[in-house]
Motif scaffolding. Structure first.
Motif: not given
Length: 418
Positions: A120-137
């Motif tokens: 959750x904290x990673x998704x909020x911090x890097x919300x402008x990334x196209x995807x995270x580690x699992x290929x999802x937004x």
């Protein structure tokens, strides 16, 4: 005691703990937060802690691309609180870890909570990334994490804490929740997290006995359950309840709690008063959720019902575990516990039938019954020793009224630990 006075006292105890941790060599990404808080951390100190502790080897994969709940949580707690103080290399390492690695969720409730709190904290911090580690937004990950964290809070509020009153695992629920409370941008979730933290601190206070946690416990093992002061919960017991002189040997044998020690979260002041109020003997009754399973049993596990009698000089507690068969967990708990005022590690009696069964080990873990016992024993050999004093036996029955306890056993002759 009013809240302002209590908060100031907690601040003072936090300072004692931080100073003690900072005076020792940095052990991990957990403990490096203490010298950061004290203003004595160097860049090399932080870089070394991250280099040594960010990754978790996984067979068949490059080490610096794998990790699990513990790595995820400690990385994001470090970034969330200290990003402005961290070297650029550390920020880039964590960013790459959370966006390009292969991460796994774990297999128990505390693992899932750490996994989703960190994500959750990673998704909020890097919300402008196209995807995270699992290929999802990031938005998709944030929604999933919020749903899981909120769902675990709902189950705790309605049914009770699954890994209930554990001297080892209670803090593994509290720390990710404190991290979410401190750092999430979701105000509604923060409000909900604060409420469940109140419940968890209340659990700590109700059976606090002069530095120990009296009564029955889930998941208390490591051959320490005959000790009076035990488990990584001890720093938070001292931090929130105080009442005694700081002693690193009692209050700081592990640094896992460091992110919670440096946090600004403060529970209601009344819990410290509850923890130390022994003016009248009283009974604490708790109903806790079972660790419901779907393997090796046809019937649902019944709730756990605890009864603890607290007095000025002793505390005695029993548990009705509600097991439905040999395969129904848990595997490492204390069902009966007597504490009294005395020397550390010399003032406690516990009584359990040390039951083991291969299906018990494979109830939650992915291994098959044929090899689960050997596999678990390789990592945690104390779970297989016949002289261990915990077990969750279905051949054990207890009754209690205040200070009187009756315990009966009907153990089959062919049991491994008769």
């Amino acid at each position: 005691m009013d809240q302002k006075t209590y908060d100031a006292q907690v601040d003072g105890r936090s300072g004692e703990l931080i100073e003690a941790i900072s005076s020792q060599p940095v052990q991990s990404m957990w403990s490096v937060q203490a010298p950061l808080q004290a203003g004595v951390a160097t860049d090399d100190m932080v870089i070394d802690a991250v280099r040594r502790n960010l990754y978790e080897p996984t067979v068949g994969f490059y080490k610096e691309r794998t990790g699990g709940p513990f790595q995820i949580l400690r990385a994001m707690l470090l970034i969330s609180r200290w990003e402005s103080r961290l070297p650029g290399d550390v920020i880039e390492r964590v960013h790459r870890f959370m966006t390009r690695s292969m991460l796994e969720r774990g297999n128990t409730e505390n693992h899932w909570l750490m996994f989703y709190a960190g994500n959750l904290l990673a998704a909020e911090r890097w919300s402008d990334e196209p995807t995270l580690w699992n290929g999802r937004s990031p938005a998709s990950m944030e929604a999933e994490a919020t749903r899981w964290i909120s769902g675990m809070i709902d189950r705790t509020a309605v049914n009770g804490h699954h890994e209930y009153d554990s001297t080892g695992y209670h803090i593994e629920h509290m720390m990710p929740l404190i991290g979410v409370y401190e750092h999430t941008r979701n105000d509604a979730l923060r409000e909900k997290v604060e409420k469940v933290l109140t419940l968890l601190v209340a659990d700590m206070a109700l059976e606090y006995f002069y530095g120990s946690w009296a009564g029955g416990h889930s998941r208390e093992g490591y051959r320490e359950n005959t000790w009076t002061r035990v488990g990584p919960i001890r720093p938070l017991q001292y931090l929130y309840f105080g009442g005694e002189r700081f002693n690193p040997d009692y209050h700081l044998q592990q640094h896992f709690a460091t992110p919670s020690i440096v946090a600004a979260y403060r529970p209601p002041a009344m819990f410290a008063e509850i923890a130390w109020d022994r003016s009248h003997p009283h009974v604490v009754r708790k109903t806790k959720a079972p660790r419901t399973i779907y393997r090796h049993t046809d019937d649902p596990t019944r709730p756990v019902r605890k009864y603890t009698y607290m007095t000025r000089s002793f505390a005695i507690g029993t548990s009705q575990i509600g097991l439905t068969g040999t395969g129904a967990g848990p595997i490492d708990l204390v069902s009966c516990d007597l504490h009294w005022k005395g020397a550390n590690h010399q003032a406690k009696v516990t009584c359990n039938h040390p039951f083991t069964n291969p299906s018990r080990f494979s109830a939650f873990l992915p291994g098959l019954p044929q090899n689960a016992g050997r596999a678990v024993g390789a990592d945690k050999p104390y779970l297989q020793r016949p002289d261990r004093l915990f077990g969750a036996s279905l051949f054990e029955r207890m009754m209690q009224h205040e200070s009187t306890v009756l315990i009966g056993y009907r153990i089959p002759e062919d049991d491994a630990c008769p």
